[in-house]
Every structure is written in C-alpha cells, then in structure tokens.
Design a protein around this motif. Structure first.
Motif, PDB file in Angstrom:
ATOM      1  N   GLY A  80       0.821  -1.211   0.000  1.00 35.13           N
ATOM      2  CA  GLY A  80       0.000   0.000   0.000  1.00 35.13           C
ATOM      3  C   GLY A  80       0.851   1.256   0.000  1.00 35.13           C
ATOM      4  N   PHE A  81       1.929   1.251   0.787  1.00 35.19           N
ATOM      5  CA  PHE A  81       2.848   2.393   0.791  1.00 35.19           C
ATOM      6  C   PHE A  81       3.541   2.552  -0.560  1.00 35.19           C
ATOM      7  N   ILE A  82       3.925   1.448  -1.169  1.00 31.01           N
ATOM      8  CA  ILE A  82       4.623   1.508  -2.462  1.00 31.01           C
ATOM      9  C   ILE A  82       3.688   2.022  -3.555  1.00 31.01           C
ATOM     10  N   VAL A  83       2.466   1.516  -3.602  1.00 38.48           N
ATOM     11  CA  VAL A  83       1.498   1.996  -4.595  1.00 38.48           C
ATOM     12  C   VAL A  83       1.193   3.471  -4.369  1.00 38.48           C
ATOM     13  N   SER A  84       1.104   3.884  -3.110  1.00 35.27           N
ATOM     14  CA  SER A  84       0.852   5.297  -2.817  1.00 35.27           C
ATOM     15  C   SER A  84       2.002   6.182  -3.280  1.00 35.27           C
ATOM     16  N   ALA A  85       3.233   5.688  -3.154  1.00 29.38           N
ATOM     17  CA  ALA A  85       4.388   6.469  -3.595  1.00 29.38           C
ATOM     18  C   ALA A  85       4.387   6.651  -5.111  1.00 29.38           C
ATOM     19  N   PHE A  86       3.904   5.653  -5.846  1.00 28.42           N
ATOM     20  CA  PHE A  86       3.820   5.789  -7.292  1.00 28.42           C
ATOM     21  C   PHE A  86       2.589   6.597  -7.711  1.00 28.42           C
ATOM     22  N   ALA A  87       1.527   6.535  -6.928  1.00 23.78           N
ATOM     23  CA  ALA A  87       0.296   7.245  -7.296  1.00 23.78           C
ATOM     24  C   ALA A  87       0.360   8.726  -6.975  1.00 23.78           C
ATOM     25  N   LEU A  88       1.087   9.099  -5.924  1.00 29.77           N
ATOM     26  CA  LEU A  88       1.106  10.499  -5.501  1.00 29.77           C
ATOM     27  C   LEU A  88       1.577  11.451  -6.592  1.00 29.77           C
ATOM     28  N   PRO A  89       2.722  11.222  -7.252  1.00 30.32           N
ATOM     29  CA  PRO A  89       3.109  12.181  -8.294  1.00 30.32           C
ATOM     30  C   PRO A  89       2.162  12.200  -9.484  1.00 30.32           C
ATOM     31  N   ILE A  90       1.552  11.060  -9.794  1.00 29.09           N
ATOM     32  CA  ILE A  90       0.610  11.019 -10.915  1.00 29.09           C
ATOM     33  C   ILE A  90      -0.639  11.824 -10.582  1.00 29.09           C
ATOM     34  N   VAL A  91      -1.127  11.689  -9.356  1.00 29.04           N
ATOM     35  CA  VAL A  91      -2.297  12.460  -8.930  1.00 29.04           C
ATOM     36  C   VAL A  91      -1.978  13.945  -8.887  1.00 29.04           C
ATOM     37  N   LEU A  92      -0.762  14.295  -8.457  1.00 31.04           N
ATOM     38  CA  LEU A  92      -0.382  15.700  -8.418  1.00 31.04           C
ATOM     39  C   LEU A  92      -0.240  16.296  -9.817  1.00 31.04           C
ATOM     40  N   ALA A  93       0.141  15.474 -10.792  1.00 36.83           N
ATOM     41  CA  ALA A  93       0.313  15.977 -12.161  1.00 36.83           C
ATOM     42  C   ALA A  93      -1.008  16.042 -12.925  1.00 36.83           C
ATOM     43  N   THR A 110      10.167  11.918 -10.320  1.00 41.41           N
ATOM     44  CA  THR A 110       9.769  11.297  -9.063  1.00 41.41           C
ATOM     45  C   THR A 110       9.511   9.804  -9.244  1.00 41.41           C
ATOM     46  N   LEU A 111       8.876   9.428 -10.350  1.00 37.01           N
ATOM     47  CA  LEU A 111       8.635   8.009 -10.610  1.00 37.01           C
ATOM     48  C   LEU A 111       9.949   7.255 -10.814  1.00 37.01           C
ATOM     49  N   ALA A 112      10.916   7.878 -11.493  1.00 35.86           N
ATOM     50  CA  ALA A 112      12.229   7.248 -11.661  1.00 35.86           C
ATOM     51  C   ALA A 112      12.916   7.095 -10.309  1.00 35.86           C
ATOM     52  N   GLY A 113      12.808   8.103  -9.467  1.00 36.84           N
ATOM     53  CA  GLY A 113      13.361   8.001  -8.119  1.00 36.84           C
ATOM     54  C   GLY A 113      12.686   6.915  -7.312  1.00 36.84           C
ATOM     55  N   ASN A 114      11.370   6.760  -7.466  1.00 37.70           N
ATOM     56  CA  ASN A 114      10.641   5.692  -6.781  1.00 37.70           C
ATOM     57  C   ASN A 114      11.174   4.321  -7.173  1.00 37.70           C
ATOM     58  N   VAL A 115      11.361   4.110  -8.468  1.00 40.14           N
ATOM     59  CA  VAL A 115      11.850   2.816  -8.939  1.00 40.14           C
ATOM     60  C   VAL A 115      13.209   2.505  -8.320  1.00 40.14           C
ATOM     61  N   VAL A 116      14.102   3.480  -8.352  1.00 38.94           N
ATOM     62  CA  VAL A 116      15.456   3.253  -7.835  1.00 38.94           C
ATOM     63  C   VAL A 116      15.434   3.024  -6.321  1.00 38.94           C
ATOM     64  N   VAL A 117      14.703   3.828  -5.585  1.00 38.88           N
ATOM     65  CA  VAL A 117      14.683   3.700  -4.129  1.00 38.88           C
ATOM     66  C   VAL A 117      14.034   2.395  -3.698  1.00 38.88           C
ATOM     67  N   PHE A 118      12.935   2.004  -4.326  1.00 42.14           N
ATOM     68  CA  PHE A 118      12.284   0.767  -3.903  1.00 42.14           C
ATOM     69  C   PHE A 118      13.071  -0.471  -4.335  1.00 42.14           C
ATOM     70  N   LEU A 119      13.775  -0.404  -5.459  1.00 43.26           N
ATOM     71  CA  LEU A 119      14.676  -1.505  -5.806  1.00 43.26           C
ATOM     72  C   LEU A 119      15.837  -1.574  -4.817  1.00 43.26           C
ATOM     73  N   THR A 120      16.280  -0.432  -4.319  1.00 48.54           N
ATOM     74  CA  THR A 120      17.321  -0.412  -3.296  1.00 48.54           C
ATOM     75  C   THR A 120      16.823  -1.047  -2.005  1.00 48.54           C
ATOM     76  N   LEU A 121      15.597  -0.724  -1.607  1.00 46.32           N
ATOM     77  CA  LEU A 121      15.033  -1.351  -0.410  1.00 46.32           C
ATOM     78  C   LEU A 121      14.880  -2.858  -0.587  1.00 46.32           C
ATOM     79  N   LEU A 122      14.457  -3.282  -1.766  1.00 47.69           N
ATOM     80  CA  LEU A 122      14.358  -4.712  -2.046  1.00 47.69           C
ATOM     81  C   LEU A 122      15.737  -5.367  -1.976  1.00 47.69           C
ATOM     82  N   GLY A 123      16.734  -4.713  -2.544  1.00 51.64           N
ATOM     83  CA  GLY A 123      18.096  -5.234  -2.470  1.00 51.64           C
ATOM     84  C   GLY A 123      18.598  -5.328  -1.046  1.00 51.64           C
ATOM     85  N   PHE A 124      18.227  -4.353  -0.208  1.00 49.15           N
ATOM     86  CA  PHE A 124      18.609  -4.402   1.205  1.00 49.15           C
ATOM     87  C   PHE A 124      18.025  -5.633   1.880  1.00 49.15           C
TER      88      PHE A 124
END
Length: 138
Positions: A80-93, A110-124
């Motif tokens: 839910g947090f991950i989907v919200s992070a991807f939805a927030l910039p789209i809703v704002l735009a 922001t979406l590119a940053g989301n992909v990188v940060v969440f892949l980093t968390l997955l890698g962690f």
C-alpha cells in the motif's frame, strides 16, 4: 571474511543506489522549471514502507514461528505504501480542474526516483535476509 566483504560491498552499492534515487526526487522538486516541493512527500512513504516488514519479521523471530498472517498483512501494508508512492506524483500531475500541482517532468523524475529507491530497499532485504548475514540490529 569473504562474507563481510561481500556484505559491505553490497551495503556500499545500496547506499549509492539510494542516493541516486533521492537525487531524482530532489531534482523533481528543485529544478527551476519545476520549483515546487510537493513531490518530496514521497520520502515519507520511503521511510514508512519497510517498517511493517521489519516489525513483522521481529515479531516472527520472537514468537518462534514463520510469521504467517502477520507477515502477510505487513506485506499488504508495505505494498500500500509503495502503490501510494507511485500514485502520488501522478495524482499531483493530473488535476481535475485544469491546473496541475506539478509538471509532468517532475512526475517522471519522481517516478524514476521511486523505482530506484524501492529496488534499493528490495536489495537491502534480499542482501540481509541471508542466514550468514547479521541484521539483528535492524
């Protein structure tokens, strides 16, 4: 010693990747053509996303079980947090009133940053979920 070197190298790589993702988010906010800091609210979602999984894993270790429903619910909340992070910039735009809060370029950064940060968390989680790696401090 080999485990320590690979774990420390993975930690350095994850830190570098996380800084790249945060750079994308900061650029989405601070570039002169965008100049609005609303996309920075996704950082709150970056901080909240791993918390349910960490709590559920700690609870599963303390109770001696595999986690079961508690771990499944924590994964649901994390998604839910991950989907919200991807939805927030789209809703704002996309504003229904014709005046968007952010521009589409900021949304894409922001979406590119989301992909990188969440892949980093997955890698962690994948790096420190091994049996020979000690992440008890997390």
């Amino acid at each position: 010693m080999a485990v320590f070197l690979s774990t420390s190298a993975a930690l350095v790589a994850l830190a570098f990747a996380g800084s790249i993702g945060m750079t994308f988010v900061i650029l989405a906010c601070a570039l002169p053509q965008y100049d609005v800091w609303w996309p920075f609210f996704v950082v709150l979602l970056y901080l909240l996303a791993p918390v349910p999984t960490l709590v559920a894993r700690r609870y599963a270790e303390d109770s001696g079980g595999s986690g079961g429903p508690c771990l499944e619910f924590s994964i649901f909340v994390t998604m839910g947090f991950i989907v919200s992070a991807f939805a927030l910039p789209i809703v704002l735009a996309r504003s229904p009133f014709g005046n968007p809060v952010i521009q589409w370029g900021a949304c894409y950064l922001t979406l590119a940053g989301n992909v990188v940060v969440f892949l980093t968390l997955l890698g962690f989680f994948l790096t420190f979920d091994q049996e020979d790696a000690d992440y008890s401090m997390w």
